[in-house]
Write a protein that holds these residues in place. Sequence first.
Motif, PDB file in Angstrom:
ATOM      1  N   PHE A  31       0.843  -1.196   0.000  1.00 23.21           N
ATOM      2  CA  PHE A  31       0.000   0.000   0.000  1.00 23.21           C
ATOM      3  C   PHE A  31       0.881   1.250   0.000  1.00 23.21           C
ATOM      4  O   PHE A  31       1.958   1.262   0.600  1.00 23.21           O
ATOM      5  N   THR A  32       0.388   2.303  -0.653  1.00 25.01           N
ATOM      6  CA  THR A  32       1.086   3.587  -0.645  1.00 25.01           C
ATOM      7  C   THR A  32       0.082   4.689  -0.356  1.00 25.01           C
ATOM      8  O   THR A  32      -0.942   4.799  -1.043  1.00 25.01           O
ATOM      9  N   ILE A  33       0.376   5.494   0.655  1.00 20.55           N
ATOM     10  CA  ILE A  33      -0.477   6.620   0.988  1.00 20.55           C
ATOM     11  C   ILE A  33       0.156   7.904   0.451  1.00 20.55           C
ATOM     12  O   ILE A  33       1.378   8.057   0.464  1.00 20.55           O
ATOM     13  N   SER A  34      -0.693   8.798  -0.039  1.00 22.16           N
ATOM     14  CA  SER A  34      -0.215  10.085  -0.537  1.00 22.16           C
ATOM     15  C   SER A  34      -1.302  11.128  -0.304  1.00 22.16           C
ATOM     16  O   SER A  34      -2.450  10.779  -0.005  1.00 22.16           O
ATOM     17  N   ARG A  35      -0.946  12.395  -0.429  1.00 24.17           N
ATOM     18  CA  ARG A  35      -1.935  13.453  -0.238  1.00 24.17           C
ATOM     19  C   ARG A  35      -1.691  14.587  -1.221  1.00 24.17           C
ATOM     20  O   ARG A  35      -0.562  14.832  -1.643  1.00 24.17           O
ATOM     21  N   ASP A  36      -2.779  15.267  -1.545  1.00 25.10           N
ATOM     22  CA  ASP A  36      -2.744  16.459  -2.381  1.00 25.10           C
ATOM     23  C   ASP A  36      -3.267  17.590  -1.507  1.00 25.10           C
ATOM     24  O   ASP A  36      -4.480  17.706  -1.293  1.00 25.10           O
ATOM     25  N   ASN A  37      -2.359  18.407  -1.000  1.00 21.68           N
ATOM     26  CA  ASN A  37      -2.758  19.458  -0.060  1.00 21.68           C
ATOM     27  C   ASN A  37      -3.652  20.509  -0.712  1.00 21.68           C
ATOM     28  O   ASN A  37      -4.523  21.077  -0.056  1.00 21.68           O
ATOM     29  N   ALA A  38      -3.448  20.763  -1.991  1.00 20.37           N
ATOM     30  CA  ALA A  38      -4.257  21.764  -2.686  1.00 20.37           C
ATOM     31  C   ALA A  38      -5.722  21.319  -2.769  1.00 20.37           C
ATOM     32  O   ALA A  38      -6.631  22.152  -2.830  1.00 20.37           O
ATOM     33  N   LYS A  39      -5.933  20.006  -2.760  1.00 20.44           N
ATOM     34  CA  LYS A  39      -7.285  19.466  -2.870  1.00 20.44           C
ATOM     35  C   LYS A  39      -7.799  18.906  -1.544  1.00 20.44           C
ATOM     36  O   LYS A  39      -8.901  18.362  -1.489  1.00 20.44           O
ATOM     37  N   ASN A  40      -6.990  19.007  -0.479  1.00 22.79           N
ATOM     38  CA  ASN A  40      -7.369  18.430   0.826  1.00 22.79           C
ATOM     39  C   ASN A  40      -7.789  16.974   0.665  1.00 22.79           C
ATOM     40  O   ASN A  40      -8.808  16.534   1.224  1.00 22.79           O
ATOM     41  N   THR A  41      -7.024  16.248  -0.089  1.00 23.64           N
ATOM     42  CA  THR A  41      -7.370  14.874  -0.439  1.00 23.64           C
ATOM     43  C   THR A  41      -6.233  13.922  -0.100  1.00 23.64           C
ATOM     44  O   THR A  41      -5.057  14.259  -0.301  1.00 23.64           O
ATOM     45  N   VAL A  42      -6.603  12.757   0.416  1.00 27.34           N
ATOM     46  CA  VAL A  42      -5.636  11.707   0.693  1.00 27.34           C
ATOM     47  C   VAL A  42      -6.003  10.485  -0.132  1.00 27.34           C
ATOM     48  O   VAL A  42      -7.188  10.219  -0.377  1.00 27.34           O
ATOM     49  N   TYR A  43      -4.979   9.766  -0.571  1.00 33.04           N
ATOM     50  CA  TYR A  43      -5.171   8.591  -1.414  1.00 33.04           C
ATOM     51  C   TYR A  43      -4.528   7.373  -0.753  1.00 33.04           C
ATOM     52  O   TYR A  43      -3.545   7.491  -0.021  1.00 33.04           O
ATOM     53  N   LEU A  44      -5.062   6.209  -1.070  1.00 33.79           N
ATOM     54  CA  LEU A  44      -4.437   4.965  -0.643  1.00 33.79           C
ATOM     55  C   LEU A  44      -4.408   4.029  -1.850  1.00 33.79           C
ATOM     56  O   LEU A  44      -5.462   3.534  -2.280  1.00 33.79           O
ATOM     57  N   GLN A  45      -3.219   3.853  -2.394  1.00 36.50           N
ATOM     58  CA  GLN A  45      -3.040   2.920  -3.498  1.00 36.50           C
ATOM     59  C   GLN A  45      -2.763   1.544  -2.906  1.00 36.50           C
ATOM     60  O   GLN A  45      -1.804   1.374  -2.149  1.00 36.50           O
ATOM     61  N   MET A  46      -3.618   0.597  -3.226  1.00 39.15           N
ATOM     62  CA  MET A  46      -3.517  -0.746  -2.655  1.00 39.15           C
ATOM     63  C   MET A  46      -3.226  -1.743  -3.771  1.00 39.15           C
ATOM     64  O   MET A  46      -4.043  -1.903  -4.692  1.00 39.15           O
ATOM     65  N   ASN A  47      -2.074  -2.375  -3.697  1.00 40.72           N
ATOM     66  CA  ASN A  47      -1.667  -3.377  -4.691  1.00 40.72           C
ATOM     67  C   ASN A  47      -1.545  -4.747  -4.035  1.00 40.72           C
ATOM     68  O   ASN A  47      -1.481  -4.859  -2.813  1.00 40.72           O
ATOM     69  N   SER A  48      -1.499  -5.763  -4.861  1.00 42.49           N
ATOM     70  CA  SER A  48      -1.346  -7.146  -4.375  1.00 42.49           C
ATOM     71  C   SER A  48      -2.334  -7.443  -3.252  1.00 42.49           C
ATOM     72  O   SER A  48      -1.967  -7.970  -2.201  1.00 42.49           O
ATOM     73  N   LEU A  49      -3.571  -7.104  -3.479  1.00 38.64           N
ATOM     74  CA  LEU A  49      -4.590  -7.249  -2.434  1.00 38.64           C
ATOM     75  C   LEU A  49      -4.821  -8.703  -2.073  1.00 38.64           C
ATOM     76  O   LEU A  49      -4.744  -9.609  -2.933  1.00 38.64           O
ATOM     77  N   LYS A  50      -5.086  -8.932  -0.791  1.00 45.74           N
ATOM     78  CA  LYS A  50      -5.313 -10.264  -0.250  1.00 45.74           C
ATOM     79  C   LYS A  50      -6.709 -10.321   0.370  1.00 45.74           C
ATOM     80  O   LYS A  50      -7.260  -9.285   0.769  1.00 45.74           O
ATOM     81  N   PRO A  51      -7.282 -11.513   0.472  1.00 44.52           N
ATOM     82  CA  PRO A  51      -8.607 -11.619   1.111  1.00 44.52           C
ATOM     83  C   PRO A  51      -8.644 -10.997   2.506  1.00 44.52           C
ATOM     84  O   PRO A  51      -9.674 -10.435   2.898  1.00 44.52           O
ATOM     85  N   GLU A  52      -7.548 -11.051   3.227  1.00 49.27           N
ATOM     86  CA  GLU A  52      -7.532 -10.480   4.578  1.00 49.27           C
ATOM     87  C   GLU A  52      -7.535  -8.952   4.572  1.00 49.27           C
ATOM     88  O   GLU A  52      -7.612  -8.327   5.639  1.00 49.27           O
ATOM     89  N   ASP A  53      -7.435  -8.329   3.408  1.00 51.59           N
ATOM     90  CA  ASP A  53      -7.575  -6.868   3.306  1.00 51.59           C
ATOM     91  C   ASP A  53      -9.045  -6.455   3.228  1.00 51.59           C
ATOM     92  O   ASP A  53      -9.350  -5.257   3.247  1.00 51.59           O
ATOM     93  N   THR A  54      -9.930  -7.426   3.118  1.00 51.82           N
ATOM     94  CA  THR A  54     -11.362  -7.127   3.058  1.00 51.82           C
ATOM     95  C   THR A  54     -11.816  -6.425   4.324  1.00 51.82           C
ATOM     96  O   THR A  54     -11.603  -6.916   5.439  1.00 51.82           O
ATOM     97  N   ALA A  55     -12.427  -5.255   4.149  1.00 48.18           N
ATOM     98  CA  ALA A  55     -12.863  -4.456   5.295  1.00 48.18           C
ATOM     99  C   ALA A  55     -13.563  -3.205   4.791  1.00 48.18           C
ATOM    100  O   ALA A  55     -13.502  -2.880   3.599  1.00 48.18           O
ATOM    101  N   VAL A  56     -14.192  -2.502   5.720  1.00 50.39           N
ATOM    102  CA  VAL A  56     -14.636  -1.138   5.442  1.00 50.39           C
ATOM    103  C   VAL A  56     -13.468  -0.224   5.783  1.00 50.39           C
ATOM    104  O   VAL A  56     -12.919  -0.302   6.897  1.00 50.39           O
ATOM    105  N   TYR A  57     -13.098   0.613   4.849  1.00 49.50           N
ATOM    106  CA  TYR A  57     -11.971   1.527   5.023  1.00 49.50           C
ATOM    107  C   TYR A  57     -12.509   2.922   5.342  1.00 49.50           C
ATOM    108  O   TYR A  57     -13.334   3.455   4.593  1.00 49.50           O
TER     109      TYR A  57
END
Length: 123
Positions: free
Chosen positions: A67-93
């Motif tokens: 996973f990689t987290i990043s943010r765009d301060n101009a947009k007040n936005t945060v991102y979470l790029q999730m790769n190689s997802l596994k069944p145990e990543d299943t959840a409400v985020y």
Amino acid sequence: QVQLVESGGDLVQPGGSLRLSCAASGSIFSINTMGWYRQAPGKERELVADINSDTSTYYKDSVKDRFTISRDNAKNTVYLQMNSLKPEDTAVYYCYADLRYNHYGFPRSGDFWGKGTLVTVSS
């Protein structure tokens, strides 16, 4: 008031990728930390990753290198790029933000949460 709205949750196969987004809106002066928690069925909410205003980051051990987290301060936005997802990543985020905002004309600090977005990893 301040609102956080997440998007990007979906059903994906194991090994797949998703990108979550969370946009903060309202009368915001500044944002210190933004991040993502998740809660799987029957389990407690846990911190997945967060990013500070100085761009320093934290990752839960089980998501490091995937996973990689990043943010765009101009947009007040945060991102979470999730790769190689596994069944145990299943959840409400859930997105959260520690910020300073305009409260009836006065600056105030507080934590705000989104309503969550569902990520399901299954074949």
